[in-house]
Structure formats: structure tokens, C-alpha cells
Design a protein around this motif. Structure first.
Motif, PDB file in Angstrom:
ATOM      1  N   SER C 139       0.842  -1.199   0.000  1.00  0.00           N
ATOM      2  CA  SER C 139       0.000   0.000   0.000  1.00  0.00           C
ATOM      3  C   SER C 139       0.877   1.249   0.000  1.00  0.00           C
ATOM      4  CB  SER C 139      -0.922  -0.009   1.219  1.00  0.00           C
ATOM      5  OG  SER C 139      -0.159   0.041   2.406  1.00  0.00           O
ATOM      6  N   ALA C 170      -1.363   2.763  10.431  1.00  0.00           N
ATOM      7  CA  ALA C 170      -2.195   1.844   9.633  1.00  0.00           C
ATOM      8  C   ALA C 170      -1.430   0.601   9.202  1.00  0.00           C
ATOM      9  CB  ALA C 170      -2.748   2.578   8.410  1.00  0.00           C
ATOM     10  N   THR C 189       6.935  -2.005   1.597  1.00  0.00           N
ATOM     11  CA  THR C 189       7.030  -0.550   1.638  1.00  0.00           C
ATOM     12  C   THR C 189       7.928  -0.149   2.806  1.00  0.00           C
ATOM     13  OG1 THR C 189       5.356   0.054   3.259  1.00  0.00           O
ATOM     14  CG2 THR C 189       4.558  -0.661   1.104  1.00  0.00           C
ATOM     15  N   ASP C 214      10.782  -2.604   2.460  1.00  0.00           N
ATOM     16  CA  ASP C 214      10.959  -1.700   1.331  1.00  0.00           C
ATOM     17  C   ASP C 214      11.671  -2.403   0.174  1.00  0.00           C
ATOM     18  OD1 ASP C 214      10.683   0.574  -0.109  1.00  0.00           O
ATOM     19  OD2 ASP C 214      12.126   1.770   1.002  1.00  0.00           O
ATOM     20  N   SER C 322       6.552  -1.140 -11.510  1.00  0.00           N
ATOM     21  CA  SER C 322       5.594  -2.186 -11.148  1.00  0.00           C
ATOM     22  C   SER C 322       6.030  -3.543 -11.666  1.00  0.00           C
ATOM     23  CB  SER C 322       4.202  -1.829 -11.669  1.00  0.00           C
ATOM     24  OG  SER C 322       3.747  -0.675 -11.001  1.00  0.00           O
TER      25      SER C 322
HETATM   26  N1  LIG Z   1       7.104  -0.633  -7.396  1.00  0.00           N
HETATM   27  C1  LIG Z   1       8.300  -0.623  -6.831  1.00  0.00           C
HETATM   28  O1  LIG Z   1       9.289  -0.769  -7.484  1.00  0.00           O
HETATM   29  C2  LIG Z   1       8.380  -0.476  -5.348  1.00  0.00           C
HETATM   30  C3  LIG Z   1       9.618  -0.637  -4.727  1.00  0.00           C
HETATM   31  C4  LIG Z   1       9.704  -0.460  -3.351  1.00  0.00           C
HETATM   32  C5  LIG Z   1       8.564  -0.133  -2.635  1.00  0.00           C
HETATM   33  N2  LIG Z   1       7.405   0.026  -3.276  1.00  0.00           N
HETATM   34  C6  LIG Z   1       6.247   0.437  -2.477  1.00  0.00           C
HETATM   35  O2  LIG Z   1       5.105  -0.326  -2.829  1.00  0.00           O
HETATM   36  C7  LIG Z   1       3.945   0.446  -2.559  1.00  0.00           C
HETATM   37  C8  LIG Z   1       2.974   0.344  -3.702  1.00  0.00           C
HETATM   38  O3  LIG Z   1       3.491   0.967  -4.857  1.00  0.00           O
HETATM   39  P1  LIG Z   1       2.484   1.246  -6.066  1.00  0.00           P
HETATM   40  O4  LIG Z   1       3.329   1.746  -7.178  1.00  0.00           O
HETATM   41  O5  LIG Z   1       1.600   0.073  -6.294  1.00  0.00           O
HETATM   42  O6  LIG Z   1       1.634   2.439  -5.500  1.00  0.00           O
HETATM   43  P2  LIG Z   1       0.108   2.818  -5.791  1.00  0.00           P
HETATM   44  O7  LIG Z   1      -0.076   4.193  -5.300  1.00  0.00           O
HETATM   45  O8  LIG Z   1      -0.226   2.510  -7.225  1.00  0.00           O
HETATM   46  O9  LIG Z   1      -0.721   1.781  -4.906  1.00  0.00           O
HETATM   47  C9  LIG Z   1      -0.906   1.910  -3.524  1.00  0.00           C
HETATM   48  C10 LIG Z   1      -2.264   1.340  -3.182  1.00  0.00           C
HETATM   49  O10 LIG Z   1      -2.378   1.359  -1.753  1.00  0.00           O
HETATM   50  C11 LIG Z   1      -3.707   1.735  -1.445  1.00  0.00           C
HETATM   51  N3  LIG Z   1      -3.788   2.225  -0.090  1.00  0.00           N
HETATM   52  C12 LIG Z   1      -3.433   3.450   0.370  1.00  0.00           C
HETATM   53  N4  LIG Z   1      -3.682   3.507   1.692  1.00  0.00           N
HETATM   54  C13 LIG Z   1      -4.194   2.310   2.064  1.00  0.00           C
HETATM   55  C14 LIG Z   1      -4.645   1.784   3.277  1.00  0.00           C
HETATM   56  N5  LIG Z   1      -4.627   2.487   4.401  1.00  0.00           N
HETATM   57  N6  LIG Z   1      -5.104   0.526   3.282  1.00  0.00           N
HETATM   58  C15 LIG Z   1      -5.114  -0.221   2.152  1.00  0.00           C
HETATM   59  N7  LIG Z   1      -4.719   0.238   0.961  1.00  0.00           N
HETATM   60  C16 LIG Z   1      -4.241   1.495   0.936  1.00  0.00           C
HETATM   61  C17 LIG Z   1      -4.031   2.774  -2.474  1.00  0.00           C
HETATM   62  O11 LIG Z   1      -5.409   2.985  -2.588  1.00  0.00           O
HETATM   63  C18 LIG Z   1      -3.409   2.161  -3.726  1.00  0.00           C
HETATM   64  O12 LIG Z   1      -4.339   1.349  -4.397  1.00  0.00           O
HETATM   65  C19 LIG Z   1       4.425   1.841  -2.265  1.00  0.00           C
HETATM   66  O13 LIG Z   1       4.448   2.073  -0.868  1.00  0.00           O
HETATM   67  C20 LIG Z   1       5.821   1.835  -2.770  1.00  0.00           C
HETATM   68  O14 LIG Z   1       6.624   2.768  -2.101  1.00  0.00           O
HETATM   69  C21 LIG Z   1       7.288  -0.132  -4.610  1.00  0.00           C
END
Ligand SMILES: NC(=O)c1ccc[n+]([C@@H]2O[C@H](COP(=O)([O-])OP(=O)(O)OC[C@H]3O[C@@H](n4cnc5c(N)ncnc54)[C@H](O)[C@@H]3O)[C@@H](O)[C@H]2O)c1
Ligand SMILES: NC(=O)c1ccc[n+]([C@@H]2O[C@H](COP(=O)([O-])OP(=O)(O)OC[C@H]3O[C@@H](n4cnc5c(N)ncnc54)[C@H](O)[C@@H]3O)[C@@H](O)[C@H]2O)c1
Ligand SMILES: NC(=O)c1ccc[n+]([C@@H]2O[C@H](COP(=O)([O-])OP(=O)(O)OC[C@H]3O[C@@H](n4cnc5c(N)ncnc54)[C@H](O)[C@@H]3O)[C@@H](O)[C@H]2O)c1
Ligand SMILES: NC(=O)c1ccc[n+]([C@@H]2O[C@H](COP(=O)([O-])OP(=O)(O)OC[C@H]3O[C@@H](n4cnc5c(N)ncnc54)[C@H](O)[C@@H]3O)[C@@H](O)[C@H]2O)c1
Ligand code: NA
Ligand code: NA
Lengths: 393, 393, 393, 393
Positions: C139, C170, C189, C214, C322
Motif C-alpha cells: 500500500s 495503519a 514498503t 521496502d 511495477s
Molecule cells: N514498485 C516498486 O518498485 C516499489 C519498490 C519499493 C517499494 N514500493 C512500495 O510499494 C507500494 C505500492 O506501490 P504502487 O506503485 O503500487 O503504488 P500505488 O499508489 O499505485 O498503490 C498503492 C495502493 O495502496 C492503497 N492504499 C493506500 N492507503 C491504504 C490503506 N490504508 N489501506 C489499504 N490500501 C491502501 C491505495 O489505494 C493504492 O491502491 C508503495 O508504498 C511503494 O513505495 C514499490
């Protein structure tokens, strides 16, 4: 031809020291004039002061000897060691023409006026030795400044002083002194300098030319060559990211976000103007002590082509700020000195080629600025020749 | 305004297919004219054919259906899928206007002349449907060709044919056919095409305009924006290295060093001319199959500044060759079509903006080419308006 | 072999949607397992759930249908259109296993405890369908959080709830729910999640394994391969600058400097640890809307060599966040599912290969993490085999 | 601890001169040991010769004085001026230990054998002054050489000489001389050197250790850190393009495509081995005179991720070849000197960390090579300690 005096505000900074040392080397025939725009074959040089006809003086608020500053530049790889050895004597001679400036702009009206007059006396005394003086501001970038009514006219400014107020920022104190000493003025920094209604009015009254502001030497220079390419090819720039890493004195100053903001604002507005609309993308100026006078800039351009295809261009620029800027500072002094002789007065938009935020001009495209510069230069050359009656090479 | 016919040599290639599909999408209002120089506000568009007034036909030597080629372009990320769906019908209609070309230029004099005439008939028949035809050569780059006396004049060429010789390379067979069919000609490849005394003479006799050669779309485009920056700033470029990685049909052709050499020669000479002297540095064109229509170019520029300081600039360009070139091909056709109507004849150096090796011009600097183009365009627009008497938008 | 359930927190985000769609494509044999570390020949796969043995469910706080999110990913070039067409049905089926999460962590003690229990019920219900559940937090990144005494032990936490306080952020509410539902937990994350004494204690009590935190997918991944090179070659890194440009949901969240700071802190500490001392240089995370799910990172490394020679290395990474992260998320779930079966409990430092800030490990060097991972994996495989008695491929 | 002699083949080249000057500076405590792997805390240094216990001698075929070569390196920015001033005397002393080598390998059997013996005498004489000698080949890269039966064994080689044939290339003449003079051998170039059955056999007979070949200092070094990242993350590298720009003596030699081909072959095979299959992409080594001893390498990696997403990474490496290589050459000499004392004989694959084409090893991954090196180093240290009975720091 006439002798020229360059008066540096910030005379002990990296840029002024490089320019001074370089001028001495040029005068002694020890180096080629690489980076000197006034040597370009398309630029009419008739009537420009020769390098051996230029004297240097200036203000600074630190006392580090010029030779010491030059040694630091040698250590930083900016200036070749052998040159310093060869022109050390000339540098020492210039040392005697440096005066102490004003730390800040004064707080009382009387104080500020007195400072202006003291600085003007320094410049006028220097002017005795030469035909024309050009004051070039290469001191540390000031924090952004918001002018008020006190600077809306020359009389308002005097009234403010009378009333005990000190409305000018330091850079404008110097610019005012320049005008009162009958010197032309070039603002190589983003600081306010001469760009206040009060001082512009004074320049007109005293028939003095000036140019500015903020030297265009690195990443913004490249932008002004590249952005028109995207524009004339009708490619849609979606974002343009700029990162500038620099050390040195200038880097340390710009590590202060307030000072940096004058820079980034200028950079951004030029880009938007060349591309015809605001363009997204961060713009960073970062202080990385280890880089010294060397600047590394990385730009990333995301653009769309036909049928919406997504493309990118990126470039990395690794330049030495002081040696990029130093020849331009000499160019500006030579051109403004001759412009003075040619009777030019007020802002000179045709010098926009040298600046990030050219006074009285919206033209940021380098090629167009070059055309304007060469045309104007030929015009000045012709006028000087007519006035002096001496056909010159 | 009059209708325009574009006749592609290499009509089934990536570039022609992208241009054709894009034209249909523009005509149907399905896409924006990004990358179309003729849409630039500074360019006078009066008298240019509208996108919905253009028909496409052409020659190729392969039979792959246009729609199939377009699907490959979709798969390669060049063309958006939804567009192909929407203009599939129009592509199929264009399919009926494609004819088989000549594999090579023939070996007997009689054979070559007959080929020229057959091709000319194809073009003339297509011309019945429109007011003006512009033949645009976007076929595979030929190997370098050394002209001899047989092509030194139109009569020498005819005499050679009579004598049983076949002196023209394929690209010139097409150019000759274009002229005999009263069509203007644009050479978007480095191949010889119209650039032989015999054909230039014929163009004059028949009062036909032409332009070339070798579309300037990627790394050379960037060079033509950047090199003048180094030149006007009097910075000394010590070496300029260029690496071009590309896949696709064009990449496969250029994997042959002989074909690539026509390209690199052109690129190098432009750079030297802008910098005022020969500049060191390798220049590579490499075939990397996996890149498809996407080109990655890396350039590394080593330059000296004031006091001999060593600096560098490097850039990476990641573009889609076909979508960079396609709008230019449409621009050229529209501009030459109107030029025809305006009575322009012979080589048009003012179209140098579009080319790596502009005919009859030494000007490679992009900004100067842009000025020349817009001036010439305004002139053509005015002449057409005068001639047709119809004030146009 | 046993069936596996992946429960995504943030199930409708870019990453979760890509992972879900990709899992369905793998299960249907429609795509290759590129980027899936668990398919590497050096990694012992015995006992891992097959892609067709995995069910997906999850929480999110928005209601955009999965298929809609997937269409956005297709438009952004993250996911190929044809795949979505082929697995649309499976996505729709997954839709039924998604539940509404908690917007924020609640303000009253009773409220927070009730939320934890509600979420745990959701997870437990999902768990009925499979043998093991792994909750994966993907998230939005939370703002940094400073734990206090209330989270210093499981009993302190319950006491705080009793006393009406709601100490958990959260992400930790979800982690607590996971533990109460007997699910393993992976924190992809930088949010706090399971990393509180109270929850670590609970994990031990309930004998549940967990990993974090993360995901290491882009520029930090490259750092973890490159920094050891500088270190073992005894080259002195003087500054390391990092710029990350990204759009998408994650980019929008990180445009908030507070959220970004959790990221940059983690990145920096890993680098310092690999280089053996704090290293200068800015680190930017910038939101550039236009980039969508594509991230461009530029790193500039200034290092000294023998005799103090100044050298530089720079790299540009252009990746799709992604699709870089999605296979790792599947890997983590498969590995933690099997670890559960193997009786592993508590933090798993051997999964550090996947993370920027590996729990209970100071090892950031990729190669060493890989060795640790493969050794641990072989160990788990052997244990599972012993326990289940079924020799597996 | 015992004294060490380093005998350079190519003793007046950039690399040897830098290493010699640097050694003197280290011995005098004038510089830090940056880039010296043997100073790394993880590497067991017991029993290694101190910098002040090392003498330098060598062969070359040019006569330019060492001090003159060092001045050229100062001018090229490779070596700081002040260092040369401070160690000039020591360099002059080394000058007396340099001998004239062999231009080419001789054409008659008698001639070649005589050369081998003469060179061996030079080395043996030098060996009188020290406990152990290590011959390090840092001469110009030879053209590729195809061995035949004459070099298939030591007896076959002697027979060939008897029969009047001269089968050894120059680099092997030196290697043979080293062995006959009881010196260890390190091949820092891609030339054949010791890598012939005849010489390997001789090394075993005389119980001499050796290592090679081709120092891994720049772009290949980076590859050996990055390629394993792609491999362990299961990302599919589709093409890997490498461009190396370099000037200097080495660049001039490699401007000859035949000489360059030994280099590129080695580079490519290492990459393929790390990625597990042949990878497409051009590999260029270009001579750009202006770059001097500075090398700029650009690499472009196209890889696919999950669901086939296309991604890229590119890097630019700007290093000074001589200062990258010089400390490694000192490391190799110190390690081989101690290995000699420890009774190691034959090829040492554990020194693969230093080489592009490690003898008797397929391991190209830097991290794994580091582990092997440190383990082997600890082992040697322990053996030397046992043998000498003197516990050492
Ligand atoms: N994609 C990568 O390479 C990568 C690498 C390291 C970390 N991350 C982490 O992964 C996470 C997701 O990345 P993303 O690109 O899919 O982001 P995104 O913004 O597309 O998706 C995040 C999702 O989390 C949901 N969300 C927000 N608050 C929430 C809550 N309280 N309860 C449940 N759901 C909630 C949002 O509605 C959204 O659908 C981020 O925190 C990002 O920092 C991603
Ligand atoms: N070098 C370039 O490429 C470039 C380009 C554009 C603008 N500039 C501007 O030029 C200026 C000088 O750059 P630099 O690299 O030499 O910086 P620097 O820090 O080395 O030098 C600035 C000098 O100004 C002096 N100074 C500060 N306050 C002063 C005052 N009130 N009165 C007189 N002197 C004062 C300082 O003591 C110092 O000697 C900066 O403002 C910079 O932003 C430089
Ligand atoms: N795309 C650009 O940015 C760009 C820029 C400058 C020049 N060009 C030139 O444009 C040309 C087309 O590029 P492309 O990418 O479409 O290449 P391509 O290989 O996809 O297409 C070339 C087409 O020409 C056809 N052809 C070959 N020989 C022919 C002949 N004798 N008669 C008729 N047709 C023939 C081929 O069958 C093919 O369909 C190339 O010569 C290229 O060098 C392209
Ligand atoms: N510097 C690096 O990073 C690096 C890395 C890997 C390999 N190498 C190899 O190290 C070698 C030296 O590199 P350099 O930059 O010093 O080159 P260089 O050209 O400056 O020096 C080579 C020296 O070898 C001498 N030489 C040539 N033929 C000889 C012979 N038959 N006998 C004795 N001496 C001879 C030359 O006269 C010259 O002095 C090259 O082969 C290079 O490929 C260097
Ligand atoms: Na302006
Ligand atoms: Na840790």
C-alpha cells in the motif's frame, strides 16, 4: 583605441580571479583566447580594447590575496600551474587596485548613501587611469529582493535616504556607485543590481549603458540551444528535469534555498518561453563540496513525437564554471566599454547572448541572440569608427 | 487549394507505413499533428494541401500488405493499436495504389530505359487523381555510387542507354521516372536519387522542384542544434564521438558497412562545417536487432575552454526513427506540392532544415535553416496566393 | 506441495494489480517468468507453491475495479494489452476476494482494536481456501512514525488499547491483523508495518515468519551491486548523487517530502554501510506526472583513485517500477509460504536480497545477499521435504 | 618479511611509470594507498612486502627516460606535479635498473633462445638485490597469436629451437625468461605471455606461481559487478553495447583492429559467461588521441522484465587507466611474491579478481572473485607465517 578598466564587485571570487589571471595571460600572449566570444570571426572587433590595454580593480569583502585565490584555483584544476607562475607579478600589481566593499547594504539612509558615495569614489579614482570603466558584478548571489516604492524613481530613492531608509540591497548599492562614477555596468549574477526603476532612470540621465543579468554558462546555455530544436520541430516536451551539482563558493551560496531560488526561477522562465508554455519537471541546484569549481549538470527531457510516441533525450554537462564564465566577463567589459564610446545608453538587450535573464528582452534562443549580438556589434564598431575617425582592425 | 499525391518509393517500409497511417489519422482528426513542422505557427501555411486532400501511392519490391506492416509497427510500440483499428480501412484503400518497383537498376540500356518508363507510367496514372504529385524516396539506403560521364547530362544519359549501358542506380531510376511523370522529388535517404547532372538538368527543363537528401531526424538533428553553440561560444571541440544503435529494416541495411558509410560521411561533413574544421572522433552505426524501430544514440563531446580547461558534454537520444521521420515526410510533400504550384524549380536549399546533406547549401545550423525555411515558406505562400487569386488560411 | 494465498494490503495499487495479473498469466502459461527470482536455477524450488496453486485476495481503500486498474496499466505501457484480454476473467474472480481496508489507523483504542480484528477476520476467511496465507504490504508509503512505549511489547499494546489509545499506524494495524490471522507478513514498503517490538513479540509467540522492508527494485538495487565494487577495489567514493524521477501513484505519494524521507533515509544508510563511512551527495525523489509507472534514475559517483586521480561514473536506469517489483512480491509470498511450512519463525534476514532495509541484517551487498538467500532456500526446501515426506522437484 | 623485486616488461610505458612513481611515493609516505586492494581490511596482509621493501627494474624497447615519461603523465593530469618533484631522485635511481628488451621475438631458433637467455640474465642479476622477483608484463598488447605444436611442451619448444624455428611471440619470450630466472609472472595484458603448454609445464617444473591475464580496470570491471545483478534478478539482457574511447599509448596500439580483437574477445566471453548465454550488441574500442590516458566508456544495456516490459540501463565511466591499473600491478607483485614464499606454484585462479580473462577459472563475477581472493590470501599468509616462524602484522 582607448584603454579600459574592469572593476569587479567580488574581485577575489573564483570567477573574478580566473578572469583577472586570464586577462594577464592573454595580454602577455601566454594563452589562446578560447571561449572569448569577442574573438569570433563573425564578431566585429573594431574599436575593442586590446587585452594589454585593460586594467583590473575591484571591491570585495574578504581579504584573501589574489595570488592565494589563484593558487586555490590551480589546486582545483581550474587554472594551469605554469600560468600562475608566469603572471604572478601582474596579479600582485592588481592586488593594489582592490578596495574593501560593503558587507551588506547598510541600515540607515545616511549610511547607505555614504556607502554609495564611498564606493563611487573608489571607482572614480580607478577611472583616472583609463578611458572607460565597466563595473562587473561577480559577487555572491543575494537572496531574492522585493523592490518597493522607495526605488521607483531616482528622486524617490533620494527621498527615502533623506527619510532615513536604506532601500537598496548591496548589489544595487554597487550599481548606484557605478553610475555615479560614470561607469557602465554588467550584472553577471541574478542579484537585483541595476534593475530598479530608480537606477535605470539614473543610467538614462547619465547616458550610461548596462547589461544583465545572470551569466549563461552551463546547463542553461545548452537549454537555449536545444529547446528551440524541440520547438521548431514541433515536438512536444512533456517534462524537462534539471540537476546541477556544484561545489565552490558559488555552490556554497546556492546551497541556501533562498539564494538558489533566484537562479531556478530564471532558468525555468527562459525554458517556458522557448517552448511556448510552462513545462513540468524539477530543477535542482545542489551543493557537493567535493566538486569544487566543477559543475556537473544532468538534464532529462521527455518529449512526444508523431502519433504520441514517447521519446527521451538526456545530457550530462561537465564544465568548469569559472573558466566558462571568465572569458564572457572579459567580453562583456570590452563590448560595454566600446558601447560607451559609441554613445549607447540604457539597457542593451542585444547582449542577451550572455545572460540567463536578459534585460528588456524575451529572446532566450541562443542562435537568435547570436544574430542580434553580431549585428549590434557591427553597428557599434561602425559608430566608434565614425566618432574617432580612426579606422581600426 | 489543390489536392496532393504522395508517391512513396519504399511504400511498404517502416517510415512510409507510419507516414501513411499517420496521414489517415490526421485526415480523420484522430491524432494531433505532433512533429509536423508545417503546423508551426511561424510557418506560413497558406496554400498547403490539407491532410484530407492527400492521396498516397507508391512502389516497393516486397509485397507484405500495408496492414501487416502496420501491425508490426504496433507490436514494436511505434504506432498505437487503437489508431490502426480506426484507419485500417483507409490503409486497405491505399494498398490498391501501390505498384511493384524495380529490384535493381537493370543491366542493359534498353532495360533501364524501359524500367524508367514503366515507373513513370505508374506515377502518371496516380497523378490523374490529384493536382500535384510529390515522389518521396524512403526506400532502403543504397551502397555508395560513383557517377561517370554517362550521367553528366541528360543527352549523355540517353546516349548511354542507346549504347546499351545502364548507368543509373535504382534510386536514380525512380527519380528519373518522377521527373518524366512531372512529379516533384524529395530524397529522404542518402542514396544518389536525383543528384546527378543529367537529372538536375532534366528537372530544370521540366521546371520541377526537388529537395534532399537524407532526412535529419535524430542524432544529427541534435548536432545541428548543439554544434553552433560551441562555435559561437568560441569553445574548442577536440573530439566528437557518435554512436548510433538501431534495429529495424533500416538498421539491417546499415549493418552493411558500405551502406553505412554514405550515412557517416554525411554526418561528419556537416559537423566539420559547423565547427569550422575537421573534428576527431569515431562515428558508429550499429545494428542491434532487439531495438526495432527505436534508435539510441550516444554522443560524447570533448571541448576545451578558457585557459585550456578540459570539459565534456554527452547526450543520449532515445527516439523512434519512424515517428520522427514520418511527419517530416508529410511536411516535405506538402511544401514541395505548394512549391510546384508557386512555380519553384530546381533544388530547394531552403528545405535544408529537413536534411543531413542539403542540396546546394552548406548551411547545417538548425536555427539558420529554420529562418531560411520560414522565409521561403512565406514567399511561396504569397506567390501561390497571387497565382490562384484565392486568399487562403 | 500446498496451496498458497497472497493477501495484498493495497490490492488495487499498480504493483498489486501487476502482480495479480502476472500471476494469472503465469498460471495460464501465457508469459515467461522473467524477473522471478524463484525460477533461478541456483535457487532450490522444492516445496514452493506453483503459480496455479496461488489465490489472491486483499484490502484496499479505493474501489476502482481491478480490471480498470489493469486497463490503466495497459495504457501506461506496463502490461501488454493481449495479456489483459486473456486473463480478464481471472481478474474479475479475484475482485470478489478484495475487502475494504482501513483508511487510517483509528483514533480510539477500542476503534483500533476493532479494526485489527475486522481485518484479521477478512484474512482468516480467505485463509480457509488455502493452506498458508502471506500478507504482503504494497500500500502507499506512510509518513515516518516514531514508536513510543505503547508498542514496546504485546502486553503494552493491549494495555494502551484498554486505556483508549491507538498507538499503531495503519501499516501496523494490518501487520497485527496478519499475525492474529496466522499469516506470514512481507513489508514491501518503508512503512512501519510489523517492525515494532509488540508485533515482533507476537510473531514469535505465534511462530510466524516475516520479512521486510521496502522492496529493492531500481536505483538502490544497482547501488547494492556497484558500491561493493568501489569498496573491494579500495577506490574512495567522494560523493554519490541520486536522482529518482517517477510518476504514478507511488510518485504522487512520495511527492510529499515527509513520505519521501522514509525512502531516502533507507537508501542512504545502505550506501554508507557498503562504503564503510558516510558519503556526501544529494538524494532526490521527484514526482514527474508524465512518467507514469516508469522510473528514471540518474546516479553520479565521484571517486578518487591512486595518487588522488579524480574519476566519475554515472548511470541512468529506466525501468518500470511495477514490473520490477511484481515478480519479487510473488517470490516473497512463495518463499514465506514455504518457510511457514518449514517452521521458520520471526524475521528472516536471509530475504534481505529483496529489500532496501532488510530486517535484522546489515548486509546490503547484493552478491552476499544472494548467497545467503540461496543457502537459506536450500535449507528450507530440505526441511519441508523432510517434514512432508514428499520428494519434490 | 622479505624484499621484493618488480620487473616490468614495458617499464617505460604509462602504466609502469605510474606504478613505479606511485610505489616511490607510497614508500616515502607521500600518498595514500587508494586503489590498493592489498590494503583492504578484509585482505590478510601478513607477510606482504612493505612498499619500502620493493625495488623496481625492467625491460623496454624505447629509451625515453622515466622522468620524461613521468612529466608527460603530469601534463596529462595522471600524476600530480608535486609528487614527481618529490620522488624524482628515486625515479632516476630506478632508471639504472632498466634494460633494453626485445623488439620482436626473433626469427631464428638460435636467436630466440639467445634472447630468452639474455633477458633471463638481466632478471637474474636484478634478483641478486632482492629475495623474490615478480615479472609483470605491462608492455604493448600484441596481435593475436595461434600456438602450434612447437609450444605444446617444454621439450617440443627446445626441439623447435634446435630445429631453427622461433615459435614464441615476444610476450612469451619474456615469460620464458622470467621462469628461467626463477621469477613469478603476472600477465597484465591480453598477450599470450606464459599461457602456452610449454611454459606452463616449465613453471610447474620450476615450482613458480603465475597469474593472468589482462587487467580488469574499467568497463569490464563494472560489467563484472553489474551482470550478476541482472542474472540473479532473473532479468533478461537482450543486448549489451560497449564503447571504449581511449587515447595514450595503449589506445594507439588498440587502434589496430587486430590488437583490439584480443581485448574485445576477452570482454565478450566474460559477459556471456556471467549472463549464461551469448548476448547481442557491438563492442568498440576507439582511439581518440585527445583523451590521453583518460578512458571514457559508455555501456547500454537493454533488458526485459516481468511480462516482457522493455527497460534500459546505461552507464558512463570516466577513469584514468594508468592510475586504475597501477595499484593493481603493485598488489599482484606483492601477492605473487608472498605466494612464492608460501610455496604456491602454477596458475593462481584466485587472482582472477584482477583479470579480464583469469587463467584456469570461469568465474568472472567480482564478488565471488573477491571471496576467493581473500580466502586464498589468508591461506597464503598463514602458510608464510608457519614457514618463516615470524608472526607478522
Ligand atoms: N514498485 C516498486 O518498485 C516499489 C519498490 C519499493 C517499494 N514500493 C512500495 O510499494 C507500494 C505500492 O506501490 P504502487 O506503485 O503500487 O503504488 P500505488 O499508489 O499505485 O498503490 C498503492 C495502493 O495502496 C492503497 N492504499 C493506500 N492507503 C491504504 C490503506 N490504508 N489501506 C489499504 N490500501 C491502501 C491505495 O489505494 C493504492 O491502491 C508503495 O508504498 C511503494 O513505495 C514499490
Ligand atoms: N561562474 C559561472 O559560471 C557563473 C554563471 C552565472 C553567474 N555566476 C555568478 O557569479 C558570481 C560569482 O561566482 P563565483 O564562482 O566567483 O563565486 P565566489 O563565491 O567564488 O565569489 C564571490 C565573491 O564575492 C564576494 N562577495 C560577497 N559578498 C560581497 C559584497 N557584498 N561585496 C563585494 N564582494 C562580495 C565574496 O567574498 C567572493 O570573493 C556568483 O553570484 C554566481 O552566481 C557565475
Ligand atoms: N526513419 C528515419 O529517421 C530516417 C532518417 C533518415 C533517412 N531515413 C532513410 O529512409 C529510408 C527508409 O527507412 P525505413 O526505416 O522505412 O526502412 P525500411 O527498411 O523499413 O523500409 C525500406 C523499404 O524500401 C523498400 N525497398 C528496398 N529496395 C527498394 C527498391 N529498389 N524499390 C522500391 N522499394 C525498395 C523495402 O522493401 C522496404 O519496404 C532508409 O533509407 C533510411 O536510411 C530514415
Ligand atoms: N591501464 C590499464 O587500465 C590496463 C588495463 C588492462 C591492460 N592493460 C595493458 O597494459 C599494457 C600497458 O598499457 P600502457 O597504457 O602502459 O601502454 P603504453 O603504450 O603506455 O606502454 C607500453 C610500453 O610497452 C613498451 N613495449 C612495447 N613493445 C615492447 C617489447 N617488445 N618489449 C618491451 N617493452 C615493449 C612500449 O615501448 C611502452 O613503453 C597494455 O598492453 C595494456 O593493454 C592496461
Ligand atoms: Na527578459
Ligand atoms: Na538492516
Amino acid at each position: 583605441m582607448s584603454t579600459l578598466g574592469i572593476w569587479f564587485v567580488g574581485a577575489r571570487g573564483s570567477l573574478a580571479t580566473t578572469a583577472t589571471l586570464g586577462l594577464h595571460a592573454l595580454a602577455a600572449g601566454l594563452t589562446e583566447a578560447i571561449g572569448c566570444v569577442t574573438e569570433h570571426p563573425e564578431l566585429d572587433r573594431r574599436g575593442l580594447a586590446g587585452y594589454d590595454e585593460v586594467l583590473v580593480g575591484g571591491h570585495d569583502v574578504v581579504d584573501t590575496p589574489l595570488v592565494k585565490r589563484a593558487e586555490e584555483l590551480v589546486a582545483g584544476g581550474v587554472v594551469p600551474q605554469h600560468l600562475l607562475r608566469l603572471v604572478g607579478d601582474r596579479l600582485a600589481a592588481t592586488e593594489h587596485r582592490l578596495r574593501h566593499g560593503v558587507e551588506n547594504a547598510g541600515t540607515s539612509g545616511r549610511g547607505q548613501r555614504a556607502e554609495v558615495e564611498r564606493l563611487a569614489r573608489d571607482i572614480r579614482a580607478f577611472g583616472e587611469e583609463v578611458d572607460h570603466v565597466v563595473v562587473v558584478d561577480v559577487s555572491s548571489t543575494e537572496q531574492p529582493y522585493s523592490p518597493d516604492d522607495d526605488t521607483s524613481s531616482w528622486s524617490a530613492l533620494r527621498a527615502a535616504w533623506e527619510a532615513g531608509r536604506a532601500p537598496l540591497p548591496a548589489s544595487s548599492v554597487y550599481a548606484c556607485a557605478a553610475l555615479l562614477a560614470d561607469a557602465a555596468h554588467a550584472g553577471f549574477t541574478p542579484s537585483t543590481g541595476i534593475d530598479l526603476p530608480a537606477l535605470r532612470q539614473l543610467a538614462h540621465q547619465r547616458a550610461i549603458p548596462f547589461a544583465g543579468c545572470d551569466g549563461k554558462t552551463g546547463e542553461t546555455l545548452v537549454k537555449s540551444a536545444l529547446a528551440p530544436m524541440f520547438a521548431t520541430r514541433a515536438l512536444e516536451v512533456r517534462s524537462w528535469t534539471s540537476v546541477n551539482l556544484l561545489g565552490g563558493g558559488d555552490g556554497a551560496t546556492l546551497a541556501d534555498p533562498a539564494a538558489a531560488s533566484s537562479k531556478t526561477r530564471a532558468k525555468r522562465s527562459g525554458l517556458d518561453s522557448m517552448l511556448g508554455r510552462p513545462v513540468d519537471g524539477p530543477m535542482h541546484i545542489d551543493y557537493v563540496a567535493d566538486l569544487g569549481d566543477w559543475k556537473t549538470a544532468w538534464d532529462h527531457v521527455r518529449f512526444d513525437g508523431f502519433l504520441g510516441t514517447r521519446m527521451t533525450m538526456q545530457f550530462t554537462w561537465e564544465g568548469c564554471d569559472s573558466t566558462l564564465a571568465a572569458p564572457l566577463v572579459l567580453d562583456l567589459a570590452r563590448l560595454l566599454g566600446r558601447a560607451r564610446a559609441a554613445g549607447v545608453l540604457g539597457p542593451v538587450p542585444e547582449l542577451g547572448f550572455f545572460f540567463k535573464s536578459p534585460y528588456d528582452s524575451d529572446e532566450h534562443r541562443l542562435a537568435q541572440q547570436w544574430e542580434a549580438l553580431t549585428r549590434w556589434s557591427a553597428d557599434c564598431a561602425a559608430r566608434v569608427e565614425r566618432l574617432t575617425g580612426e579606422p581600426d582592425s
